[in-house]
Scaffold this motif. Sequence first.
Motif, PDB file in Angstrom:
ATOM      1  N   SER A 232      52.812  46.203  41.148  1.00  0.00           N
ATOM      2  CA  SER A 232      51.846  46.630  40.147  1.00  0.00           C
ATOM      3  C   SER A 232      51.797  48.146  40.097  1.00  0.00           C
ATOM      4  CB  SER A 232      50.464  46.059  40.460  1.00  0.00           C
ATOM      5  OG  SER A 232      49.973  46.622  41.650  1.00  0.00           O
TER       6      SER A 232
ATOM      7  N   LEU B  19      42.527  42.500  35.213  1.00  0.00           N
ATOM      8  CA  LEU B  19      42.058  41.188  35.648  1.00  0.00           C
ATOM      9  C   LEU B  19      42.577  40.829  37.037  1.00  0.00           C
ATOM     10  CD1 LEU B  19      40.542  38.559  34.984  1.00  0.00           C
ATOM     11  CD2 LEU B  19      42.692  37.719  33.999  1.00  0.00           C
ATOM     12  N   ASP B  20      43.876  41.020  37.254  1.00  0.00           N
ATOM     13  CA  ASP B  20      44.460  40.636  38.537  1.00  0.00           C
ATOM     14  C   ASP B  20      44.021  41.510  39.700  1.00  0.00           C
ATOM     15  OD1 ASP B  20      45.726  38.496  37.389  1.00  0.00           O
ATOM     16  OD2 ASP B  20      47.604  39.571  37.036  1.00  0.00           O
ATOM     17  N   GLU B  21      43.303  42.576  39.429  1.00  0.00           N
ATOM     18  CA  GLU B  21      42.779  43.452  40.479  1.00  0.00           C
ATOM     19  C   GLU B  21      41.346  43.081  40.858  1.00  0.00           C
ATOM     20  OE1 GLU B  21      44.428  46.107  41.944  1.00  0.00           O
ATOM     21  OE2 GLU B  21      46.241  45.601  40.814  1.00  0.00           O
ATOM     22  N   GLN B  22      40.773  42.092  40.163  1.00  0.00           N
ATOM     23  CA  GLN B  22      39.362  41.753  40.353  1.00  0.00           C
ATOM     24  C   GLN B  22      39.183  40.700  41.435  1.00  0.00           C
ATOM     25  OE1 GLN B  22      37.112  43.643  38.623  1.00  0.00           O
ATOM     26  NE2 GLN B  22      39.019  44.628  37.968  1.00  0.00           N
TER      27      GLN B  22
ATOM     28  N   ALA C  24      39.754  36.375  41.441  1.00  0.00           N
ATOM     29  CA  ALA C  24      40.470  35.657  42.504  1.00  0.00           C
ATOM     30  C   ALA C  24      39.571  34.578  43.111  1.00  0.00           C
ATOM     31  CB  ALA C  24      40.950  36.630  43.576  1.00  0.00           C
TER      32      ALA C  24
END
Length: 155
Positions: free
Chosen positions: A3, A13-16, A20
């Motif tokens: 990333s 989103l995928d960092e939240q 998860a």
Amino acid sequence: MASVITPNASLLLDEQLCFALYAASRAMTAAYRPLLEPLGLTYPQYLVLLVLWQDDGRSVGELGQRLALDSGTLTPLLKRMEAAGLVTRERRQSDERDVEIRLTRAGRALHARARPIPQCLLARAGMSATTLGRLRNNLAQLTRSLASEPEGDNP
């Protein structure tokens, strides 16, 4: 693909963490479904039974506190469990405002049939019991931290 960190990375989103946790919760509930269906249980009903198998005769308020559910969610769930013959709901003589939930014979009998479920989930998760135990403890700590009063953490 690694990333890329950008000035807006914290809004990806995928960092939240919340996403998860949300996705993991949905996956966990879905993994329980085929194990609970033969018992005629939903996941929330299973959670109620876990509490009552450990300590029968809890009030609706106590169950709600233990499961982090409000009475508006819990009461219809308990009514369905009563209709299915798994629990009884009776007003406590010491305080008519309190409704006590007790297992029926059928509710107690499900305990033996549910005994393999945790081991099945452990195998499905593909992680060791130690790793999952650490994850559970970390999530419990996260829950306690987030439930405590905020200390000026506004953006």
